[in-house]
Design a protein around this motif. Structure first.
Motif, PDB file in Angstrom:
ATOM      1  N   ASP A   1      -2.242   4.765  12.627  1.00 56.70           N
ATOM      2  CA  ASP A   1      -2.729   4.920  11.427  1.00 56.70           C
ATOM      3  C   ASP A   1      -4.253   5.092  11.005  1.00 56.70           C
ATOM      4  O   ASP A   1      -4.951   4.653  12.067  1.00 56.70           O
ATOM      5  CB  ASP A   1      -1.643   4.516  10.190  1.00 56.70           C
ATOM      6  CG  ASP A   1      -1.857   2.732  10.573  1.00 56.70           C
ATOM      7  OD1 ASP A   1      -2.733   2.546  10.866  1.00 56.70           O
ATOM      8  OD2 ASP A   1      -1.072   2.176   9.701  1.00 56.70           O
ATOM      9  N   ARG A   2      -4.608   4.723   9.714  1.00 57.90           N
ATOM     10  CA  ARG A   2      -5.808   4.454   9.562  1.00 57.90           C
ATOM     11  C   ARG A   2      -6.371   2.949   9.384  1.00 57.90           C
ATOM     12  O   ARG A   2      -7.470   2.782   8.955  1.00 57.90           O
ATOM     13  CB  ARG A   2      -6.087   5.104   7.845  1.00 57.90           C
ATOM     14  CG  ARG A   2      -6.007   6.587   7.776  1.00 57.90           C
ATOM     15  CD  ARG A   2      -6.305   7.074   6.366  1.00 57.90           C
ATOM     16  NE  ARG A   2      -7.450   6.748   6.114  1.00 57.90           N
ATOM     17  CZ  ARG A   2      -7.625   5.770   4.975  1.00 57.90           C
ATOM     18  NH1 ARG A   2      -6.807   5.101   4.553  1.00 57.90           N
ATOM     19  NH2 ARG A   2      -9.244   5.342   4.738  1.00 57.90           N
ATOM     20  N   SER A   3      -5.544   2.141   9.856  1.00 59.11           N
ATOM     21  CA  SER A   3      -6.059   0.657   9.679  1.00 59.11           C
ATOM     22  C   SER A   3      -7.233   0.381  10.411  1.00 59.11           C
ATOM     23  O   SER A   3      -7.914  -0.413   9.655  1.00 59.11           O
ATOM     24  CB  SER A   3      -4.744  -0.190  10.445  1.00 59.11           C
ATOM     25  OG  SER A   3      -3.623   0.090   9.902  1.00 59.11           O
TER      26      SER A   3
ATOM     27  N   ASN B   1      -0.838  -0.812  12.643  1.00 60.20           N
ATOM     28  CA  ASN B   1      -0.287   0.062  11.485  1.00 60.20           C
ATOM     29  C   ASN B   1      -0.038  -0.539  10.177  1.00 60.20           C
ATOM     30  O   ASN B   1       0.919  -0.478   9.747  1.00 60.20           O
ATOM     31  CB  ASN B   1       1.127   0.759  12.119  1.00 60.20           C
ATOM     32  CG  ASN B   1       0.748   1.772  13.095  1.00 60.20           C
ATOM     33  OD1 ASN B   1      -0.375   2.140  13.575  1.00 60.20           O
ATOM     34  ND2 ASN B   1       2.004   2.297  13.896  1.00 60.20           N
ATOM     35  N   SER B   2      -1.085  -1.190   9.887  1.00 56.84           N
ATOM     36  CA  SER B   2      -1.129  -1.946   8.560  1.00 56.84           C
ATOM     37  C   SER B   2      -1.885  -1.171   7.197  1.00 56.84           C
ATOM     38  O   SER B   2      -2.231  -1.941   6.468  1.00 56.84           O
ATOM     39  CB  SER B   2      -1.590  -3.389   8.736  1.00 56.84           C
ATOM     40  OG  SER B   2      -0.504  -3.919   9.420  1.00 56.84           O
ATOM     41  N   GLU B   3      -1.972   0.031   7.292  1.00 63.33           N
ATOM     42  CA  GLU B   3      -2.836   0.682   6.425  1.00 63.33           C
ATOM     43  C   GLU B   3      -2.387   0.526   4.874  1.00 63.33           C
ATOM     44  O   GLU B   3      -3.301   0.571   3.996  1.00 63.33           O
ATOM     45  CB  GLU B   3      -2.934   2.338   6.601  1.00 63.33           C
ATOM     46  CG  GLU B   3      -1.879   2.894   6.466  1.00 63.33           C
ATOM     47  CD  GLU B   3      -2.089   4.674   6.536  1.00 63.33           C
ATOM     48  OE1 GLU B   3      -3.133   4.944   6.885  1.00 63.33           O
ATOM     49  OE2 GLU B   3      -0.976   5.393   6.405  1.00 63.33           O
ATOM     50  N   ARG B   4      -1.216   0.218   4.671  1.00 63.45           N
ATOM     51  CA  ARG B   4      -0.607  -0.101   3.380  1.00 63.45           C
ATOM     52  C   ARG B   4      -0.945  -1.448   2.872  1.00 63.45           C
ATOM     53  O   ARG B   4      -1.275  -1.548   1.586  1.00 63.45           O
ATOM     54  CB  ARG B   4       0.836   0.172   3.502  1.00 63.45           C
ATOM     55  CG  ARG B   4       1.521   1.586   3.558  1.00 63.45           C
ATOM     56  CD  ARG B   4       2.990   1.358   3.440  1.00 63.45           C
ATOM     57  NE  ARG B   4       3.786   0.520   4.439  1.00 63.45           N
ATOM     58  CZ  ARG B   4       4.833   0.165   4.325  1.00 63.45           C
ATOM     59  NH1 ARG B   4       5.581   0.457   3.499  1.00 63.45           N
ATOM     60  NH2 ARG B   4       5.311  -0.662   5.072  1.00 63.45           N
ATOM     61  N   PHE B   5      -1.305  -2.304   3.719  1.00 56.13           N
ATOM     62  CA  PHE B   5      -1.547  -3.716   3.458  1.00 56.13           C
ATOM     63  C   PHE B   5      -2.793  -4.172   3.645  1.00 56.13           C
ATOM     64  O   PHE B   5      -3.171  -5.183   3.078  1.00 56.13           O
ATOM     65  CB  PHE B   5      -0.290  -4.713   3.886  1.00 56.13           C
ATOM     66  CG  PHE B   5       1.096  -4.022   3.555  1.00 56.13           C
ATOM     67  CD1 PHE B   5       1.525  -3.960   2.285  1.00 56.13           C
ATOM     68  CD2 PHE B   5       1.720  -3.916   4.558  1.00 56.13           C
ATOM     69  CE1 PHE B   5       2.734  -3.465   2.026  1.00 56.13           C
ATOM     70  CE2 PHE B   5       3.107  -3.328   4.416  1.00 56.13           C
ATOM     71  CZ  PHE B   5       3.712  -3.134   3.406  1.00 56.13           C
TER      72      PHE B   5
END
Length: 260
Positions: free
Chosen positions: A49-51, A18-22
């Protein structure tokens, strides 16, 4: 015979959850490395998520079959994801990278050059601490070397700065994850297990990476982090409570100092 720097393959292992932001910025920092002979082994720990899609797109953009994505059948935590990643590597060196952290472009080149120059089996570097939005917080400086007893009192490293020479450090020494009914710091357990063999960790006091602080990181829960470290000392290392308290005091003191 030691592999020359021009020929060495660096296996980068990355647990993903769950690291799609980074993770896009993290992957870009790998692609920007001035040293290009690397493979990136990513193990997804059942992200919701989209990771994984971001990693797949990055692999297609790289276009050189250097990026491989694997998935765990169930969520097992970063330590088990790293353990799984180690089973897929084929490199001469192992480098660790979390999916929310960043490397500076010369990180791999500088570390390989240094390690081969001094014959280091384990190497770590200085790093910059950044906020969740990437804003600068501070720079953490590191000593030139650390042994087992030094590390008990001052875990100055972050995992994303560490590199091992697999000619000098057996892969199975890095792969062990304890099956115990209590929480403990898996990274610290690995570093101490290596140092306990007599290996000296060598430091490069240059900020070659960025460590991102955010609420979702495991280390953000300070009380639990202290409890994990106490378990490491008393249960995994078998230290007596008095010496454990002494080491923990210095760990906490250095943790505060490196944030100033």
């Amino acid at each position: 015979m030691t592999v020359s720097r021009d020929d060495a393959l660096v296996s980068i292992i990355m647990p993903l959850f769950n690291s799609e932001r980074f993770v896009g910025e993290t992957l870009d920092s790998v692609l920007a490395q001035t040293y290009g002979n690397w493979e990136l082994v990513v193990v997804d720990d059942c992200s919701t998520d989209r990771s994984p899609d971001i990693v797949k797109a990055f692999s297609q953009r790289d276009g050189r079959d250097r990026v491989r994505l694997y998935s765990l059948a169930s969520n097992q935590g970063a330590a088990k994801a790293r353990q799984a990643a180690l089973s897929y590597v084929s490199g001469d060196y192992i480098a660790y990278l979390d999916s929310d952290d960043v490397w500076l472009p010369r990180k791999l080149e500088r570390q390989l050059e240094f390690m081969e120059g001094v014959g280091a089996a384990m190497c770590f570097t200085g790093y910059e601490t950044i906020e969740e939005d990437g804003a600068h917080r501070n720079v953490v400086h590191v000593p030139g070397s650390m042994r087992y007893k030094d590390f008990l009192k001052q875990t100055i490293t972050c995992s994303h700065t560490i590199m091992f020479d697999l000619e000098r450090v057996p892969l199975d020494l890095l792969s062990e994850v304890r099956d115990v009914p209590y929480d403990y710091p898996e990274d610290l357990d690995t570093w101490l297990r290596v140092l306990k063999t007599g290996i000296v960790a060598r430091g490069i006091d240059e900020p070659l990476a960025k460590y991102r602080r955010h609420d979702g990181s495991r280390s953000a829960a300070k009380t639990k982090a202290v409890a994990r470290t106490w378990n490491q000392y008393t249960r995994n290392e078998g230290l007596n409570p008095l010496y454990s308290a002494y080491c923990l005091f210095w760990q906490l003191t250095h943790a505060v100092l490196k944030r100033i």
